[in-house]
Scaffold this motif. Structure first.
Motif, PDB file in Angstrom:
ATOM      1  N   VAL A 113       0.892  -1.255  -0.160  1.00  0.00           N
ATOM      2  CA  VAL A 113      -0.003   0.093  -0.031  1.00  0.00           C
ATOM      3  C   VAL A 113       0.823   1.346   0.043  1.00  0.00           C
ATOM      4  O   VAL A 113       2.097   1.249   0.444  1.00  0.00           O
ATOM      5  CB  VAL A 113      -0.982   0.202   1.236  1.00  0.00           C
ATOM      6  CG1 VAL A 113      -1.705  -1.201   1.346  1.00  0.00           C
ATOM      7  CG2 VAL A 113      -0.224   0.405   2.461  1.00  0.00           C
ATOM      8  N   LYS A 114       0.386   2.308  -0.433  1.00  0.00           N
ATOM      9  CA  LYS A 114       0.703   3.656  -0.527  1.00  0.00           C
ATOM     10  C   LYS A 114       0.656   4.577   0.907  1.00  0.00           C
ATOM     11  O   LYS A 114       1.243   5.465   1.064  1.00  0.00           O
ATOM     12  CB  LYS A 114       0.456   4.338  -1.826  1.00  0.00           C
ATOM     13  CG  LYS A 114       0.943   3.750  -2.924  1.00  0.00           C
ATOM     14  CD  LYS A 114       0.627   4.474  -4.221  1.00  0.00           C
ATOM     15  CE  LYS A 114       1.060   4.041  -5.469  1.00  0.00           C
ATOM     16  NZ  LYS A 114       0.570   4.836  -6.751  1.00  0.00           N
ATOM     17  N   MET A 115      -0.455   3.921   1.543  1.00  0.00           N
ATOM     18  CA  MET A 115      -0.936   4.674   2.697  1.00  0.00           C
ATOM     19  C   MET A 115      -1.613   3.907   3.757  1.00  0.00           C
ATOM     20  O   MET A 115      -2.209   2.844   3.393  1.00  0.00           O
ATOM     21  CB  MET A 115      -2.127   5.613   2.166  1.00  0.00           C
ATOM     22  CG  MET A 115      -2.654   6.800   3.359  1.00  0.00           C
ATOM     23  SD  MET A 115      -4.075   7.589   2.730  1.00  0.00           S
ATOM     24  CE  MET A 115      -3.190   8.543   1.422  1.00  0.00           C
ATOM     25  N   VAL A 116      -1.437   4.071   5.314  1.00  0.00           N
ATOM     26  CA  VAL A 116      -2.052   3.364   6.228  1.00  0.00           C
ATOM     27  C   VAL A 116      -2.737   4.400   7.003  1.00  0.00           C
ATOM     28  O   VAL A 116      -2.318   5.389   7.281  1.00  0.00           O
ATOM     29  CB  VAL A 116      -0.931   2.767   6.933  1.00  0.00           C
ATOM     30  CG1 VAL A 116      -1.595   1.967   8.212  1.00  0.00           C
ATOM     31  CG2 VAL A 116      -0.012   1.619   6.268  1.00  0.00           C
ATOM     32  N   VAL A 117      -4.116   4.071   7.148  1.00  0.00           N
ATOM     33  CA  VAL A 117      -4.889   4.947   8.060  1.00  0.00           C
ATOM     34  C   VAL A 117      -5.281   4.355   9.428  1.00  0.00           C
ATOM     35  O   VAL A 117      -4.651   3.461   9.556  1.00  0.00           O
ATOM     36  CB  VAL A 117      -6.106   5.174   7.118  1.00  0.00           C
ATOM     37  CG1 VAL A 117      -5.833   6.157   5.834  1.00  0.00           C
ATOM     38  CG2 VAL A 117      -6.876   3.952   6.774  1.00  0.00           C
ATOM     39  N   ALA A 118      -6.347   4.923   9.895  1.00  0.00           N
ATOM     40  CA  ALA A 118      -6.463   4.546  11.413  1.00  0.00           C
ATOM     41  C   ALA A 118      -7.183   2.910  11.376  1.00  0.00           C
ATOM     42  O   ALA A 118      -7.254   2.628  10.356  1.00  0.00           O
ATOM     43  CB  ALA A 118      -7.378   5.344  12.077  1.00  0.00           C
ATOM     44  N   LYS A 119      -6.919   2.360  12.452  1.00  0.00           N
ATOM     45  CA  LYS A 119      -7.582   1.031  12.462  1.00  0.00           C
ATOM     46  C   LYS A 119      -9.195   0.958  12.012  1.00  0.00           C
ATOM     47  O   LYS A 119      -9.795   2.112  12.233  1.00  0.00           O
ATOM     48  CB  LYS A 119      -7.474   0.437  13.915  1.00  0.00           C
ATOM     49  CG  LYS A 119      -6.103   0.240  14.361  1.00  0.00           C
ATOM     50  CD  LYS A 119      -6.263  -0.087  15.888  1.00  0.00           C
ATOM     51  CE  LYS A 119      -4.583  -0.557  16.162  1.00  0.00           C
ATOM     52  NZ  LYS A 119      -4.395  -0.871  17.779  1.00  0.00           N
ATOM     53  N   ASN A 120      -9.643  -0.228  11.853  1.00  0.00           N
ATOM     54  CA  ASN A 120     -11.066  -0.330  11.696  1.00  0.00           C
ATOM     55  C   ASN A 120     -11.922   0.146  12.793  1.00  0.00           C
ATOM     56  O   ASN A 120     -12.996   0.717  12.515  1.00  0.00           O
ATOM     57  CB  ASN A 120     -11.286  -1.852  11.074  1.00  0.00           C
ATOM     58  CG  ASN A 120     -11.273  -2.823  12.318  1.00  0.00           C
ATOM     59  OD1 ASN A 120     -10.365  -2.725  13.201  1.00  0.00           O
ATOM     60  ND2 ASN A 120     -12.287  -3.532  12.253  1.00  0.00           N
ATOM     61  N   ILE A 121     -11.448  -0.100  14.073  1.00  0.00           N
ATOM     62  CA  ILE A 121     -12.365   0.291  15.034  1.00  0.00           C
ATOM     63  C   ILE A 121     -12.091   1.879  15.424  1.00  0.00           C
ATOM     64  O   ILE A 121     -12.831   2.301  16.342  1.00  0.00           O
ATOM     65  CB  ILE A 121     -11.837  -0.687  16.332  1.00  0.00           C
ATOM     66  CG1 ILE A 121     -10.379  -0.406  16.664  1.00  0.00           C
ATOM     67  CG2 ILE A 121     -12.376  -1.845  16.109  1.00  0.00           C
ATOM     68  CD1 ILE A 121     -10.194  -1.058  17.923  1.00  0.00           C
ATOM     69  N   GLU A 122     -11.188   2.338  14.543  1.00  0.00           N
ATOM     70  CA  GLU A 122     -11.057   4.099  14.759  1.00  0.00           C
ATOM     71  C   GLU A 122     -11.361   4.580  13.492  1.00  0.00           C
ATOM     72  O   GLU A 122     -11.003   5.788  13.174  1.00  0.00           O
ATOM     73  CB  GLU A 122      -9.609   4.170  15.038  1.00  0.00           C
ATOM     74  CG  GLU A 122      -9.283   3.699  16.594  1.00  0.00           C
ATOM     75  CD  GLU A 122      -7.909   3.731  16.565  1.00  0.00           C
ATOM     76  OE1 GLU A 122      -7.125   4.189  16.032  1.00  0.00           O
ATOM     77  OE2 GLU A 122      -7.302   3.221  17.980  1.00  0.00           O
ATOM     78  N   HIS A 123     -12.553   4.152  12.805  1.00  0.00           N
ATOM     79  CA  HIS A 123     -13.100   4.876  11.488  1.00  0.00           C
ATOM     80  C   HIS A 123     -11.985   4.818  10.427  1.00  0.00           C
ATOM     81  O   HIS A 123     -11.878   6.189   9.885  1.00  0.00           O
ATOM     82  CB  HIS A 123     -13.586   6.123  12.152  1.00  0.00           C
ATOM     83  CG  HIS A 123     -14.543   6.137  13.289  1.00  0.00           C
ATOM     84  ND1 HIS A 123     -15.353   5.257  13.395  1.00  0.00           N
ATOM     85  CD2 HIS A 123     -14.089   6.808  14.266  1.00  0.00           C
ATOM     86  CE1 HIS A 123     -15.944   5.394  14.840  1.00  0.00           C
ATOM     87  NE2 HIS A 123     -15.188   6.336  15.488  1.00  0.00           N
ATOM     88  N   GLY A 124     -11.182   4.185  10.229  1.00  0.00           N
ATOM     89  CA  GLY A 124     -10.044   4.064   9.074  1.00  0.00           C
ATOM     90  C   GLY A 124     -10.712   4.516   7.944  1.00  0.00           C
ATOM     91  O   GLY A 124      -9.920   5.160   7.061  1.00  0.00           O
ATOM     92  N   VAL A 125     -11.656   3.953   7.481  1.00  0.00           N
ATOM     93  CA  VAL A 125     -12.318   4.132   6.091  1.00  0.00           C
ATOM     94  C   VAL A 125     -12.529   5.688   5.785  1.00  0.00           C
ATOM     95  O   VAL A 125     -12.517   6.242   4.741  1.00  0.00           O
ATOM     96  CB  VAL A 125     -13.344   3.369   5.833  1.00  0.00           C
ATOM     97  CG1 VAL A 125     -14.261   3.560   4.496  1.00  0.00           C
ATOM     98  CG2 VAL A 125     -12.903   1.682   5.512  1.00  0.00           C
ATOM     99  N   ALA A 126     -13.275   6.231   6.842  1.00  0.00           N
ATOM    100  CA  ALA A 126     -13.564   7.660   6.984  1.00  0.00           C
ATOM    101  C   ALA A 126     -12.194   8.481   6.631  1.00  0.00           C
ATOM    102  O   ALA A 126     -12.285   9.487   6.296  1.00  0.00           O
ATOM    103  CB  ALA A 126     -14.366   8.069   8.248  1.00  0.00           C
ATOM    104  N   GLU A 127     -11.289   7.978   7.310  1.00  0.00           N
ATOM    105  CA  GLU A 127     -10.108   8.975   7.136  1.00  0.00           C
ATOM    106  C   GLU A 127      -9.553   8.535   5.910  1.00  0.00           C
ATOM    107  O   GLU A 127      -9.026   9.808   5.305  1.00  0.00           O
ATOM    108  CB  GLU A 127      -8.939   8.256   8.189  1.00  0.00           C
ATOM    109  CG  GLU A 127      -7.515   8.877   8.382  1.00  0.00           C
ATOM    110  CD  GLU A 127      -6.796   8.346   9.377  1.00  0.00           C
ATOM    111  OE1 GLU A 127      -5.612   8.376   8.736  1.00  0.00           O
ATOM    112  OE2 GLU A 127      -7.077   8.345  10.558  1.00  0.00           O
ATOM    113  N   ALA A 128      -9.525   7.390   5.217  1.00  0.00           N
ATOM    114  CA  ALA A 128      -9.159   7.329   3.946  1.00  0.00           C
ATOM    115  C   ALA A 128      -9.940   8.108   3.001  1.00  0.00           C
ATOM    116  O   ALA A 128      -9.348   8.660   2.054  1.00  0.00           O
ATOM    117  CB  ALA A 128      -9.273   5.961   3.397  1.00  0.00           C
TER     118      ALA A 128
END
Length: 269
Positions: free
Chosen positions: A242-257
Motif C-alpha cells: 500500500v501507499k497509505m496506512v490509515v487508522a484502525k477499523n475500530i477507529e474509523h479508518g475508512v472515513a479517514e481514507a
C-alpha cells in the motif's frame, strides 16, 4: 490523476470487530461524491443491510470476486457469477468433516448459509452477521459459491490449508480471510478481476481507483489500485503493498481514507 471510484473491503476494514458499521464511516460514505463499491468475502445476504444503510446503487462484489451484483428495493441483479462444481463441494466437505472434525464447516448459496452443526464458529458468525444458518448435509441441489472454515487454532488452520492444497483440487482458490477464516471459492475471479469488469463498464483504469483493505485476500486488488490503502490493523504482509496506512477499523479508518482521497483529488488540477 484524480481518484474516481473507491473500493473497500468490509470485515476488518469498513466494519468494526463486532461486524458493525460506525456512524463516522456510515456518514463519510453516505455523503461521498465518489462511487463506492464494497468488495467482500461475504455473501450478498451478509452485505445487504450495509448496502441498504449506505444506499449504494453501484455494483457490489461478494464471495472474493465471484459474484458481482447490484441491489435495490426489488432484490438483486446478478451481473457476473462463478460457482463451485457440486462434485468439488462434496469432496471438500467430506474431507474436512472426516480429517478435521473440530473445524467449523460452512457453505453458501446465493440466498442461504448452511452448516453441518452449531459450534463456536457458527456462534461467532451469527454474532457478526445477525443471520442464522440452516443445518443440513449438502445434497447437490444448490449452487454453492463458497466453503468457509472457521479455525481458532492457527497451527490447525495452516495444517488444514496445507493439506487442502496437497489435494490439488482443480478450479478452486483457497485463501485465508481474517485471523480464523479459511475460504474456498472458484479460481475464475479474484477481487481484482471483479473490479476490472466494473472499470471496463465505467471506462476507467486501475490508476483512477482507491482500494482499502486489511487481509491477504485484498492483496491482488491493492497491488493493482492506483491508490492502495490499508487500515492500521491490517496484516503486516498487506501493508507492504500500500501507499497509505490509515487508522484502525475500530477507529474509523475508512472515513479517514475517504477524507485523504478528497484532499488528494482537490490538489489535482
Amino acid at each position: 490523476m484524480k481518484i474516481k471510484h473507491i473500493f473497500t473491503d468490509m470485515d476488518g476494514t469498513l466494519l468494526d470487530s463486532h461486524g458493525a458499521l460506525s456512524d463516522t464511516n456510515h456518514w463519510s460514505i453516505y455523503y461521498s461524491e465518489l462511487p463506492i463499491t464494497l468488495v467482500s468475502a461475504r455473501s450478498p445476504l451478509e452485505m445487504s443491510d450495509v448496502i441498504e444503510k449506505l444506499q449504494l446503487s453501484t455494483p457490489q462484489i461478494a464471495f472474493n470476486g465471484n459474484l458481482t451484483f447490484t441491489q435495490n428495493q426489488f432484490g438483486l441483479q446478478i451481473l457476473d457469477k462463478n460457482t463451485l462444481n457440486s462434485e468439488t463441494v462434496f469432496q471438500i466437505l467430506n474431507y474436512v468433516s472426516s480429517e478435521f472434525p473440530k473445524v467449523s464447516l460452512n457453505w453458501y448459496s446465493l440466498a442461504h448459509w448452511y452448516t453441518n452443526k452449531q459450534d463456536k464458529g457458527t456462534f461467532v458468525q451469527k454474532a457478526l452477521t445477525g443471520l442464522e444458518p440452516r443445518i443440513k448435509t449438502f445434497d447437490g441441489q444448490s449452487e454453492i459459491y463458497k466453503i468457509m472454515m472457521i479455525v481458532f487454532d492457527q497451527n490447525e488452520l495452516h495444517q488444514l490449508q496445507n493439506q487442502l492444497n496437497q489435494l490439488e483440487i482443480p478450479n478452486i482458490a483457497i485463501q485465508q480471510s481474517g485471523q480464523w477464516y479459511l475460504e474456498i471459492t472458484s479460481d475464475k475471479r479474484t477481487k481484482a478481476n471483479a473490479v476490472q469488469s466494473i472499470l471496463n463498464d465505467e471506462a476507467l483504469d486501475f490508476t483512477q481507483i482507491a482500494a482499502i483493505g486489511d487481509g491477504h485476500n485484498d492483496i491482488p486488488l491493492l497491488k493493482a489500485a492506483g491508490l492502495a490503502i490499508a487500515v492500521d490493523n491490517a496484516n503486516p504482509e498487506v501493508k507492504k503493498h500500500v501507499k497509505m496506512v490509515v487508522a484502525k477499523n475500530i477507529e474509523h479508518g475508512v472515513a479517514e481514507a475517504i477524507s485523504a482521497i478528497n484532499t488528494l483529488n482537490e490538489q489535482v488540477i
